[in-house]
Design an enzyme around this catalytic site. Structure first.
Site, PDB file in Angstrom:
ATOM      1  N   ASP A  31       1.185  -0.894   0.206  1.00  0.00           N
ATOM      2  CA  ASP A  31      -0.059  -0.341   0.256  1.00  0.00           C
ATOM      3  C   ASP A  31       1.069   1.279  -0.176  1.00  0.00           C
ATOM      4  O   ASP A  31       0.786   2.045  -0.894  1.00  0.00           O
ATOM      5  CB  ASP A  31      -1.459   0.034   1.274  1.00  0.00           C
ATOM      6  CG  ASP A  31      -2.037  -1.036   1.034  1.00  0.00           C
ATOM      7  OD1 ASP A  31      -1.937  -1.355   0.253  1.00  0.00           O
ATOM      8  OD2 ASP A  31      -2.799  -1.226   1.624  1.00  0.00           O
ATOM      9  N   ASP A  32       1.986   1.355   0.931  1.00  0.00           N
ATOM     10  CA  ASP A  32       3.157   2.737   0.990  1.00  0.00           C
ATOM     11  C   ASP A  32       3.270   2.689  -0.899  1.00  0.00           C
ATOM     12  O   ASP A  32       3.707   3.678  -0.892  1.00  0.00           O
ATOM     13  CB  ASP A  32       3.989   2.414   1.910  1.00  0.00           C
ATOM     14  CG  ASP A  32       3.206   2.324   3.118  1.00  0.00           C
ATOM     15  OD1 ASP A  32       1.891   2.640   3.369  1.00  0.00           O
ATOM     16  OD2 ASP A  32       4.648   1.630   4.088  1.00  0.00           O
ATOM     17  N   TYR A  60       1.997   1.662  -3.240  1.00  0.00           N
ATOM     18  CA  TYR A  60       1.295   3.119  -4.200  1.00  0.00           C
ATOM     19  C   TYR A  60       0.782   3.625  -3.839  1.00  0.00           C
ATOM     20  O   TYR A  60       1.248   4.737  -4.854  1.00  0.00           O
ATOM     21  CB  TYR A  60      -0.187   1.544  -3.811  1.00  0.00           C
ATOM     22  CG  TYR A  60      -0.967   1.943  -5.355  1.00  0.00           C
ATOM     23  CD1 TYR A  60      -1.686   1.667  -6.185  1.00  0.00           C
ATOM     24  CD2 TYR A  60      -2.051   2.940  -4.387  1.00  0.00           C
ATOM     25  CE1 TYR A  60      -2.933   2.288  -7.067  1.00  0.00           C
ATOM     26  CE2 TYR A  60      -3.800   3.433  -5.410  1.00  0.00           C
ATOM     27  CZ  TYR A  60      -3.886   2.584  -6.130  1.00  0.00           C
ATOM     28  OH  TYR A  60      -4.651   3.253  -7.008  1.00  0.00           O
ATOM     29  N   ASP A 116     -26.663 -17.264 -14.179  1.00  0.00           N
ATOM     30  CA  ASP A 116     -25.632 -16.592 -13.230  1.00  0.00           C
ATOM     31  C   ASP A 116     -26.390 -16.306 -12.294  1.00  0.00           C
ATOM     32  O   ASP A 116     -28.098 -16.047 -12.076  1.00  0.00           O
ATOM     33  CB  ASP A 116     -24.760 -15.161 -13.295  1.00  0.00           C
ATOM     34  CG  ASP A 116     -25.272 -14.843 -14.232  1.00  0.00           C
ATOM     35  OD1 ASP A 116     -26.736 -14.505 -13.807  1.00  0.00           O
ATOM     36  OD2 ASP A 116     -25.237 -13.675 -15.078  1.00  0.00           O
ATOM     37  N   LYS A 169     -28.778 -14.096  -9.688  1.00  0.00           N
ATOM     38  CA  LYS A 169     -29.167 -12.858  -8.735  1.00  0.00           C
ATOM     39  C   LYS A 169     -28.927 -11.909  -8.475  1.00  0.00           C
ATOM     40  O   LYS A 169     -29.060 -12.359  -7.297  1.00  0.00           O
ATOM     41  CB  LYS A 169     -30.624 -13.091  -9.163  1.00  0.00           C
ATOM     42  CG  LYS A 169     -31.661 -11.898  -9.277  1.00  0.00           C
ATOM     43  CD  LYS A 169     -33.479 -12.304  -9.365  1.00  0.00           C
ATOM     44  CE  LYS A 169     -33.534 -10.826  -9.296  1.00  0.00           C
ATOM     45  NZ  LYS A 169     -33.839  -9.624  -8.258  1.00  0.00           N
ATOM     46  N   GLU A 219     -24.665  -4.569 -11.631  1.00  0.00           N
ATOM     47  CA  GLU A 219     -25.253  -4.388 -10.030  1.00  0.00           C
ATOM     48  C   GLU A 219     -24.255  -3.982  -9.261  1.00  0.00           C
ATOM     49  O   GLU A 219     -22.801  -4.812  -9.273  1.00  0.00           O
ATOM     50  CB  GLU A 219     -25.558  -5.707  -9.652  1.00  0.00           C
ATOM     51  CG  GLU A 219     -26.944  -5.360  -8.589  1.00  0.00           C
ATOM     52  CD  GLU A 219     -27.932  -5.478  -9.699  1.00  0.00           C
ATOM     53  OE1 GLU A 219     -29.082  -5.617  -8.455  1.00  0.00           O
ATOM     54  OE2 GLU A 219     -28.115  -5.238 -10.985  1.00  0.00           O
ATOM     55  N   CYS A 264     -24.927   2.931  32.957  1.00  0.00           N
ATOM     56  CA  CYS A 264     -24.107   2.093  31.767  1.00  0.00           C
ATOM     57  C   CYS A 264     -24.095   0.611  32.092  1.00  0.00           C
ATOM     58  O   CYS A 264     -23.741   0.422  33.787  1.00  0.00           O
ATOM     59  CB  CYS A 264     -23.487   2.662  31.579  1.00  0.00           C
ATOM     60  SG  CYS A 264     -21.920   1.974  30.994  1.00  0.00           S
TER      61      CYS A 264
END
Length: 705
Positions: free
Chosen positions: A52-53, A55, A137, A139, A198, A435
């Site tokens: 990630d660094d 990128y 496939d 739905k 979708e 609480c």
């Protein structure tokens, strides 16, 4: 793709350059392609090649180049995926070809009836025998979407809407990482390709999102489809970008194929869509006859709990695209495709008890303790009841037989009681007013469904509160990170933020990897923070709900000390800029808590009690100039990124707001400002163009470049 050598920017000149150099152009092209390649590997194939660094470093380099030379930003640049702006609203646009829904069948008998109607509608004399194969496939239960590509580049995205006209959601769709900004492959690409599919949210991502919603006291989403639809229609693109949407492609609208590259089969189309870089519905299959379609639908129904996304049926459509076109449509649906719909997964069981859990943000959430029951292939023994209002609305009582459903096939949810099975001794649940973790009073703000614990020392929220206290948004104590806080809290040595300032070197030496030098630095950092903390930082560090760094700055500028702030009425708080009824109520709830007042008393005894005029919080040191304490809003397209403009305004003392009102001081407008400009003029709000805004920054001692 072979990497280019490291890029070295050209030397700066006293005179402005006329345009980007050849090296800069080449680097920008390579960065855009390389970033999209890694994006595809990570988000679509789940096979990342770099960290990630790494990128992020490439991304920052491309952003810098595009900011220096805006002409380098391609219409498919990966930087367009970043959702930092606010949209004025969603425009509407007509589909070139209508987006139909599907007819539903609920049994094999109804499926056979559909197939017979399809056979009768087929003109065998004109078209020959009706093809027998179907592409099948799962739905997907998401939001239908059409994405338009011209010569392979994403140009627009529309929701289905009423089938004829949809909402324009292009900016939001660019933030979805599984949507290619440019079609992958060598081409030739169609001159126009309307890809339909979708937008979904995977089950585990939906569960995490709802957990965050409940922790924040916000209403949870009903199901992943509801979450996906709400996210895609967000006008705040930063919200859209932050939520894990995925687009799965399964059909087309208009398709202008190259003459040499037509597509004749649905099964072939699915391969092409995958090659173009799209995700497609998993486990699609070519079925050669009606019986294989029935077997496939039965298999999907059995496997439904194991799909990553919410599935509410199976779809069968003729594989031959020319046959699809010949059959056409009824007034409502295609004649060549149908959906096998599955029933919701529900079961009945005994509600044994209701427990209340305290989340890390202090929200109290009721949880149903159930007699274990199988629901959709999973054994359910606990289910959310959301909040006090939901329990009352559904009239759920301890001892009831209740109907349980896996909401969105993910989170177990109690729908309500089976009244004919209610016993005479069923107990109405009384929501606690203290609480359950610490015994302190809990609060419910007006307009909210959640009860909250505001006690900084509550065991359930202690770790979060103490971690925030020393973070950059709090006192910014260097070297005191979350891992050390976790060890200190777990050991019991630190039970409130005040305990941090009583730590000694011998206290710390018992922890793993903590030596004499590090322990001394740890204690010294806390001592320095206690001595130099200003009022603004301390207010921010307290973690009062709705009070961030900007509001803390406002409060520190109007109150001499925490003593004055503690005694301020809700009415006097609301008279301040950036403080409305909700924020004022939250501040009052915090200071009304006996446990919090005890913690504050300890701060005072320890010497952590800054006052206005001391340290960095002095009134004289606060930003001054034409923007100080002014409410400001941005609209239209600015030359600088909007988030940068907002940060500069806040650095000049301004208060960034999200809408036009009589309280707004300045509206900064760029190109195509939209309706906000008209409303601001009607209300008499001062309007600044970007040049005037930069001049106001300059007068405030802030240089925009």
């Amino acid at each position: 793709m072979a990497p280019l050598p490291p890029f070295t920017p050209p030397q700066q000149h006293s005179l402005p350059l006329s345009g980007p150099s050849a090296a800069e152009r080449q680097r920008a092209l390579w960065l855009a392609d390389e970033l999209e390649r890694h994006n595809y590997l990570y988000h679509t194939l789940d096979a990342p090649e770099i960290s990630d660094d790494a990128y992020d470093a490439l991304f920052r380099e491309l952003v810098a180049l595009e900011e220096r030379w805006p002409e380098l930003r391609r219409p498919d640049s990966p930087t367009l995926r970043v959702g930092g702006g606010l949209l004025e609203g969603l425009d509407k646009k007509a589909h070139r070809q209508r987006m139909y829904g599907l007819e539903n069948v609920f049994s094999n008998e109804e499926w056979r009836e559909f197939a017979e109607r399809m056979r009768r509608a087929w003109d065998a004399d004109l078209n020959g025998p009706l093809p027998a194969s179907f592409w099948c496939d799962p739905k997907l239960d998401g939001l239908a979407l059409e994405i338009v590509y011209e010569d392979g580049v994403l140009r627009a995205a529309l929701t289905r809407g009423d089938g004829f006209t949809g909402e324009v959601v292009t900016a939001a769709v660019r933030t979805i990482r599984t949507v290619p900004l440019r079609l992958r492959g060598e081409g030739p690409f169609p001159a126009r390709l309307e890809v339909r599919g979708e937008v979904v949210m995977y089950k585990q991502d939906f569960a995490a999102l709802n957990a965050r919603q409940e922790e924040l006291g916000q209403k949870p989403f009903v199901n992943p489809r509801n979450a996906a639809a709400g996210t895609l229609r967000q006008l705040d693109l930063s919200v859209t970008e932050a939520r894990p949407l995925r687009f799965l492609a399964y059909s087309l609208g208009e398709a202008q194929w190259a003459p040499a590259a037509p597509c004749r089969l649905q099964s072939e189309l699915m391969v092409r869509l995958t090659g173009y870089g799209f995700l497609t519905p998993p486990q699609g299959r070519l079925c050669r006859n009606l019986e294989e379609v029935e077997a496939y639908a039965a298999w999907v129904r059995e496997e439904r709990p194991r799909f990553s996304m919410q599935i509410d049926g199976a779809v069968a459509k003729l594989d031959d695209l020319e046959a699809q076109a010949a059959l056409g449509y009824t007034a409502r649906a295609p004649r060549f495709a149908v959906a096998f719909k599955f029933p919701a997964m529900q079961a009945q069981t005994l509600l044994k008890a209701i427990e209340v859990q305290v989340g890390r943000t202090g929200v109290l959430t009721p949880v149903a303790v159930l007699e274990p029951v199988a629901v959709g292939g999973a054994l359910v023994s606990r289910a959310t009841l959301h909040n006090e209002d939901e329990i009352r609305a559904r009239d759920v009582r301890v001892g009831d037989t209740v109907l349980v459903q896996r909401a969105g096939d993910v989170i177990p949810e109690v729908l309500g009681p089976v009244l004919e099975k209610r016993p005479a001794d069923a107990v109405i649940f009384q929501f606690p007013r203290t609480c359950p973790a610490c015994g302190q009073p809990v609060y419910r703000e007006e307009g909210e469904a959640a009860w909250r614990c505001e006690n900084l020392a509550c065991p359930a929220i202690r770790l979060r509160a103490i971690t925030h206290f020393v973070s950059k948004a709090g006192l910014d104590v260097q070297g005191v990170g979350q891992k050390w806080i976790e060890q200190l809290v777990t050991s019991g040595r630190v039970q409130s933020p005040a305990d941090l300032f009583t730590l000694t070197v011998p206290d710390l030496l018992g922890f793993a990897r903590m030596g004499d030098v590090l322990a001394q630095k740890f204690v010294d950092a806390l001592a320095a923070a206690r001595q130099t903390a200003d009022l603004r930082r301390l207010i921010s560090a307290l973690g009062i709900r709705h009070v961030g760094e900007q509001t803390a700055r406002t409060l520190a500028g109007h109150f001499y000390s925490l003593d004055e702030l503690e005694n301020a009425s809700a009415a006097s708080l609301q008279a301040l800029p950036d403080v409305g009824p909700e924020v004022a109520s939250s501040i009052r709830n915090f200071f009304d808590s006996p446990a919090n007042r005890e913690t504050l008393a300890r701060f005072k005894a320890l010497g952590l009690w800054p006052q206005s005029g001391e340290g960095g919080a002095s009134v004289a040191a606060r930003p001054s100039g034409p923007l100080a304490d002014k409410r400001i809003l941005f609209t239209g397209s600015l030359r600088m990124p909007r988030d940068k403009a907002q940060k500069l305004a806040e650095a000049a003392g301004a208060i960034a707001v999200g809408s036009v009102s009589k309280k707004l001081d300045y509206l900064v407008v760029g190109e195509k400002p939209g309706s906000k400009l008209d409303k601001a003029r009607a209300l008499g709000v001062n309007v600044l163009d970007e040049a005037a805004f930069k001049e106001a920054l300059h007068q405030s001692g802030i240089e925009p470049e």
